[in-house]
Design an enzyme around this catalytic site. Structure first.
Site, PDB file in Angstrom:
ATOM      1  N   ARG A  78       0.908  -1.088  -0.135  1.00 16.90           N
ATOM      2  CA  ARG A  78      -0.059  -0.061   0.027  1.00 16.90           C
ATOM      3  C   ARG A  78       0.833   1.202  -0.183  1.00 16.90           C
ATOM      4  O   ARG A  78       0.468   2.402  -0.371  1.00 16.90           O
ATOM      5  CB  ARG A  78      -0.888   0.247   1.389  1.00 16.90           C
ATOM      6  N   TYR A 131     -17.071  13.895 -17.245  1.00 17.23           N
ATOM      7  CA  TYR A 131     -17.340  12.515 -16.820  1.00 17.23           C
ATOM      8  C   TYR A 131     -18.340  12.413 -15.744  1.00 17.23           C
ATOM      9  O   TYR A 131     -18.290  13.194 -14.758  1.00 17.23           O
ATOM     10  CB  TYR A 131     -16.138  11.632 -16.453  1.00 17.23           C
ATOM     11  N   LYS A 228      -8.786   2.891 -19.489  1.00 21.58           N
ATOM     12  CA  LYS A 228      -9.116   3.167 -21.051  1.00 21.58           C
ATOM     13  C   LYS A 228      -7.830   3.114 -21.748  1.00 21.58           C
ATOM     14  O   LYS A 228      -7.448   2.097 -22.124  1.00 21.58           O
ATOM     15  CB  LYS A 228      -9.488   4.575 -21.035  1.00 21.58           C
TER      16      LYS A 228
HETATM   17  N1  PLP Z   1     -12.355  10.033 -16.486  1.00 23.71           N
HETATM   18  C1  PLP Z   1     -12.872   9.819 -17.472  1.00 23.71           C
HETATM   19  C2  PLP Z   1     -12.812  10.892 -18.854  1.00 23.71           C
HETATM   20  C3  PLP Z   1     -13.844   8.612 -17.808  1.00 23.71           C
HETATM   21  O1  PLP Z   1     -14.159   8.581 -19.105  1.00 23.71           O
HETATM   22  C4  PLP Z   1     -13.841   7.840 -16.945  1.00 23.71           C
HETATM   23  C5  PLP Z   1     -14.422   6.463 -16.900  1.00 23.71           C
HETATM   24  O2  PLP Z   1     -15.280   6.207 -18.146  1.00 23.71           O
HETATM   25  C6  PLP Z   1     -13.418   8.181 -15.583  1.00 23.71           C
HETATM   26  C7  PLP Z   1     -12.402   9.260 -15.361  1.00 23.71           C
HETATM   27  C8  PLP Z   1     -13.355   7.067 -14.561  1.00 23.71           C
HETATM   28  O3  PLP Z   1     -12.369   6.025 -14.621  1.00 23.71           O
HETATM   29  P1  PLP Z   1     -12.486   4.474 -13.963  1.00 23.71           P
HETATM   30  O4  PLP Z   1     -13.773   3.812 -14.619  1.00 23.71           O
HETATM   31  O5  PLP Z   1     -11.374   3.752 -14.181  1.00 23.71           O
HETATM   32  O6  PLP Z   1     -12.843   4.621 -12.688  1.00 23.71           O
END
Ligand code: PLP
Length: 419
Positions: A78, A131, A228
């Site tokens: 951690r 988001y 992603k």
């Molecule tokens: N930021 C953006 C632009 C996203 O599209 C996403 C998820 O789709 C996130 C943050 C959050 O990521 P996670 O699903 O890995 O928590």
């Protein structure tokens, strides 16, 4: 069990002399637990080794005590793990930052940064089209933790200037907004915050450091959903926050260790493996997306197309400046037939998959209004530039003609069923 009945087994593969001595005459129960670690004297692994263990062993009590005070020691995962540190170093280098902190997911990274930098009475300026998960966190911070949030368009520096207050602790932007693909004028907006001594955090998930490096444009923090484009193969969840400044990194890292939302070493290892092909993937994804966007624009089922490569895109010129290597793999389209056309389209695709994520090697389609942005009511949805018939496509690395055969057929069907 009687000691006398057990055979003794030697352990020639023990790494350290101490272990070799301790296990030289050990019984099977002991040997089963003390797995030998093989030294590789004349070679080394080609890639980053996976250190999946959460705890590390020391030969000296003083060295263990010393490790507690050193930021880069490995004693408990951690607090630090070599595979995870390799991921952090790798993303920090790609983004041009001093250091990075990785998290269990993109939301972990976003929460980690916000919670480390904001407190009750703090104010944050954020771009309106965010988001959905980030919007939900900001709403929660506002409703339950006394953090005030002002939303701005993300395109007008004067709007940011007017929103700043003495208690503003952060400007929060996304390089390419989801799903509108609006491009933030990062240099102009960041400059205004910087003049006021306010740091900026940019979610660079959609662009990746191959298309845009916000720290070079003045940002202090870059966050990623590594789930992603960085990882790229739909097999891992992860998040990374990169810091321009080592001191800011230290503050947030300290909080992350306490918060405990850190990356599992295997997830870090998968992300590192995926990142090796990021330049190839993002180049093809951007090129495929630009080609499909041009074809969508000519299809009668489509009322509007958004991709920064299109001359009709409101930020086309800005994108040419900020994203010269490509506008990214996300395209969004508004279907003329509205919500029903969106539903028909996402169910009609066969090569593309109906799925909420993005950045994968495979093409994914989804309907934001009923999924990623479902937290937004109709007014917030409209303010975020999302129509009932908006469909988001995360374009993969398949051959573009195969994609068009699939997507063009789904569009024909959506048109036939809703005309
Ligand atoms: N930021 C953006 C632009 C996203 O599209 C996403 C998820 O789709 C996130 C943050 C959050 O990521 P996670 O699903 O890995 O928590």
């Amino acid at each position: 069990m009687s000691d006398k009945s057990e055979p003794t087994v030697t352990n020639p593969a023990a790494t350290t002399p101490a272990t070799a001595t301790a296990t030289a005459t050990a019984r099977p129960e002991t040997l089963a637990v003390h797995t030998p670690h093989l030294d590789i004297p004349d070679s080394r692994p080609l890639g980053v080794p996976l250190h999946q263990n959460h705890v590390f062993v020391f030969d000296s009590a003083d060295k263990l005590a010393e490790a507690f005070g050193k930021p880069d020691s490995f004693l408990y995962s951690r607090m630090g793990n070599p595979t995870v540190r390799a991921l952090e170093a790798s993303v920090a280098r790609l983004e041009g930052g001093a250091d990075a902190q990785s998290y269990a997911s993109g939301m972990g990274a976003i929460n980690g940064v916000l919670l480390a930098l904001l407190g009750t009475g703090s104010h944050i300026v954020a771009q309106r089209c965010l988001y959905g998960g980030t919007y939900a966190v900001l709403t929660d911070l506002a409703e339950r933790w006394g953090v005030e949030v002002s939303y701005v368009s993300g395109t007008d520096p004067e709007e940011v200037r007017a929103a700043l207050r003495p208690e503003t602790r952060l400007l929060y932007l996304e390089t390419i907004a989801n799903p509108t693909t609006r491009v933030s004028d990062l240099p102009a907006l960041i400059a205004v915050a910087r003049e006021a001594g306010v740091p900026t955090c940019v979610d660079n998930t959609f662009a990746s450091p191959l298309l845009c490096r916000p720290i070079e444009l003045g940002a202090d923090i870059v966050v990623h959903s590594a789930t992603k484009y960085l990882a790229g193969h739909a097999d891992v969840l992860g998040g990374v926050a990169v810091f321009k400044d080592a001191e800011l990194h230290r503050r947030v890292r300290h909080h992350a260790v306490e918060q405990g939302a850190v990356t599992d070493p295997f997830a870090a290892w998968l992300t590192l493996r995926g990142m090796q092909t990021l330049p190839l993937r993002i180049e093809r994804q951007s090129a495929n997306a630009a080609e499909l966007a041009a074809r969508f624009a000519a299809h009668p089922a489509v009322a509007a197309v958004r991709h920064p490569s299109l001359a009709s895109h409101p930020d086309h010129e800005l994108a040419a400046r900020l994203l010269p290597r490509g506008g990214g793999g996300v395209v969004s389209i508004d279907l003329a037939g509205g919500r029903e056309a969106g539903r028909v389209f996402v169910e009609a695709v066969r090569l593309a998959s109906l799925s909420v994520s993005l950045g994968d090697v495979k093409t994914l389609v989804m309907h934001p209004g009923s999924t990623s942005h479902r937290q937004l009511d109709e007014t917030a949805l409209a303010a975020a530039g999302i129509a009932p018939g908006t469909v988001r496509l995360s374009v993969g690395i398949e051959h573009v003609e195969d994609l068009w055969a699939d997507l063009g057929r789904a569009l024909d069907l959506a048109l036939a069923k809703t005309a």
